[in-house]
Design a protein around this motif. Structure first.
Motif: not given
Length: 495
Positions: A136-142, A152-153, A144-147, A161-166
């Motif tokens: 689980x990858x939690x991003x609070x700075x970016x 993809x790059x 979900x689309x940016x990550x 691999x799960x992504x949460x923008x929280x």
């Protein structure tokens, strides 16, 4: 009228506390960093009883104390992360229930590296081998689309691999309870917000509460937690010092913006040594690990040019071969220039002065440009001899013997001193195909496949690299011969 609750002012840089606001922190000297927060609650009954000299009444423990011989050690066995250089710095891998804080300057590649860690982790099977592990990858700075675009790059797209923008810590705990991942990454700890705690995100109170809550989660559930931390302008981990005490491992991801080389260093590690270094390279496809950094610094070498010397530096416990180059030209101004890149700018002029005073070379009368190749930075004294011989080679336009490494510290009297881990340095050089080494005298040094020449002074080292010279020759005679050759060249040019 209700009495106003007592508050305290805490420095966001070092954690210093004061009952009143101050413009400058007395402890670290930072300006405008004292933030007001609620005072700590009063001590409980057990603490008050202990202070008064009474025996405190304890609570019944939920689980009895266990003999240390019966504690299960398998639960603390490290698990490979999928990136060898990261596992090298951590010890042997990621320990279940551990909390790792990775700090670094903005744009150095912390988020890219941890996204790659999450992708590699999600590609491996779980303990039972029935399914792949969840991350689980939690991003609070970016967003979900940016990550997603970055993943993809870099080729980090995985179904597990799960992504949460929280940014709300309570919602993050809900994701953990729902998904039950085996790895949690929070980017970053300074942008997370814990409800019920006063202060803004990134403040002293919030950073302390978020880190403490995530540490409790890791210890109770066994899920390893990787945190991204900001750094101050001085390069230290931002926030109070209590953050570094709460976590198990503190890593520093560093690198120059002008270079693709990245170094991962351990500052604190409860599960291993702190002198290991991981090497990475920033590429267009993401962060790539470099298991052999010596090849990165020496891959361009063909024939040995003049003004160049190869040495072996120690970065932690890791030997790295590096090339030192020196260029000497006639001075344009009255005072000769000294331009140093990648080395100690205070020590290089001293070595040039010793080269002139003790070896009879005119190094101090020339403009000298001394640098390392490949963006590596070396501060240890083992490169002194390489600087001196590279400068000598530039002065005489005479390349050093091929496949030769030079290691040693130069003293003010022109003597050469031994350096630590000499045999380990030479073994690494022999592994990469170097056949000869010039080192200070002071004991028997034998390395398979390498001819080791021991010298005691800088004059002897110059004689050892002079064509026709050697450790058994007369340094004074060799110096006179070189002076005669230089005089002949000058006369021929003038004619």
């Amino acid at each position: 009228m209700a009495k106003k609750a007592r508050s305290i002012h805490t420095c966001s840089e070092c954690g210093y506390s004061s009952p009143k606001w101050l413009g400058r922190c007395p402890d670290c000297g930072s300006w405008g960093t004292l933030v007001e927060s609620a005072a700590a609650p009063k001590a409980g009954a057990a603490a008050n009883a202990a202070v008064s000299g009474q025996v405190p009444a304890g609570l019944t423990p939920t689980a009895p104390a266990t003999p240390i011989t019966r504690v299960d050690a398998v639960a603390s066995t490290s698990v490979p992360s999928g990136i060898g250089e990261l596992d090298r710095v951590l010890g042997d891998g990621v320990v279940p229930g551990s909390v790792v804080l990775m700090a670094g300057e903005p744009g150095v590649g912390k988020s890219t590296l941890l996204l790659e860690v999450a992708s590699r982790w999600a590609s491996q099977p779980d303990a039972e081998g029935a399914d792949t592990r969840k991350a689980l990858y939690v991003t609070a700075e970016e967003s979900a689309g940016q990550v997603r675009v970055r993943a993809e790059r870099t080729g980090a797209l995985k179904d597990t691999l799960y992504l949460a923008a929280e940014s709300n810590l309570d919602i993050v705990f809900g994701h953990v309870e729902q998904l039950k991942p085996s790895l949690l990454i929070v980017d970053s700890v300074q942008t997370m917000h814990a409800s019920g705690v006063e202060g803004v995100a990134g403040g002293v109170a919030q950073s302390r509460a978020v880190t403490a809550a995530l540490t409790t989660l890791a210890k109770t559930s066994g899920i390893p937690v990787l945190l991204v931390g900001h750094v101050t302008k001085d390069g230290n981990v931002a926030g109070p010092r209590v953050l570094e005490h709460l976590v198990d491992v503190v890593l520093n991801f560093e690198g120059d913006r002008q270079s693709s080389l990245r170094m991962l260093r351990g500052i604190k590690n409860r599960f291993g040594a702190t002198d290991e270094v991981g090497c990475f390279e920033q590429t267009g496809e993401g962060i790539r690990e470099v298991p052999d950094p010596s090849g990165l610094f020496l891959s361009h070498r063909g024939m040995t040019p003049d003004g160049s010397a190869v040495t072996v530096a120690m970065d932690g416990v890791r030997p790295i071969l590096a090339e030192v180059q020196s260029l000497t030209v006639d001075p344009v101004a009255k005072n000769p220039r000294r331009v140093v890149t990648g080395l100690d700018s205070n020590r290089v002029p001293m070595i040039l002065a010793v080269l002139q005073a003790r070896a009879g070379e005119r190094s101090n009368e020339k403009d000298a440009y001394v640098a390392t190749v490949g963006g590596v930075r070396i501060t240890e004294t083992a490169t002194d001899l390489a600087v001196a011989l590279a400068t000598w080679s530039s002065l005489h336009e005479q390349p050093l013997p091929p496949k030769t490494v030079v290691i040693g510290e130069v003293g003010l009297a022109g003597e050469l001193r031994r350096v630590p881990n000499l045999e380990r340095r030479l073994t690494e050089a022999a592994r990469l195909g170097y056949e000869r080494a010039i080192v200070p005298d002071g004991g028997e040094t034998t390395v398979k496949g390498m001819h080791v020449t021991q010298v005691s002074t800088l004059r002897d080292a110059i004689a050892a690299v002079t064509p026709g010279g050697g450790s058994g020759g007369d340094p004074r005679r060799n110096t006179r011969n070189r002076r005669n050759i230089d005089t002949t060249r000058t006369t021929a040019t003038a004619g």
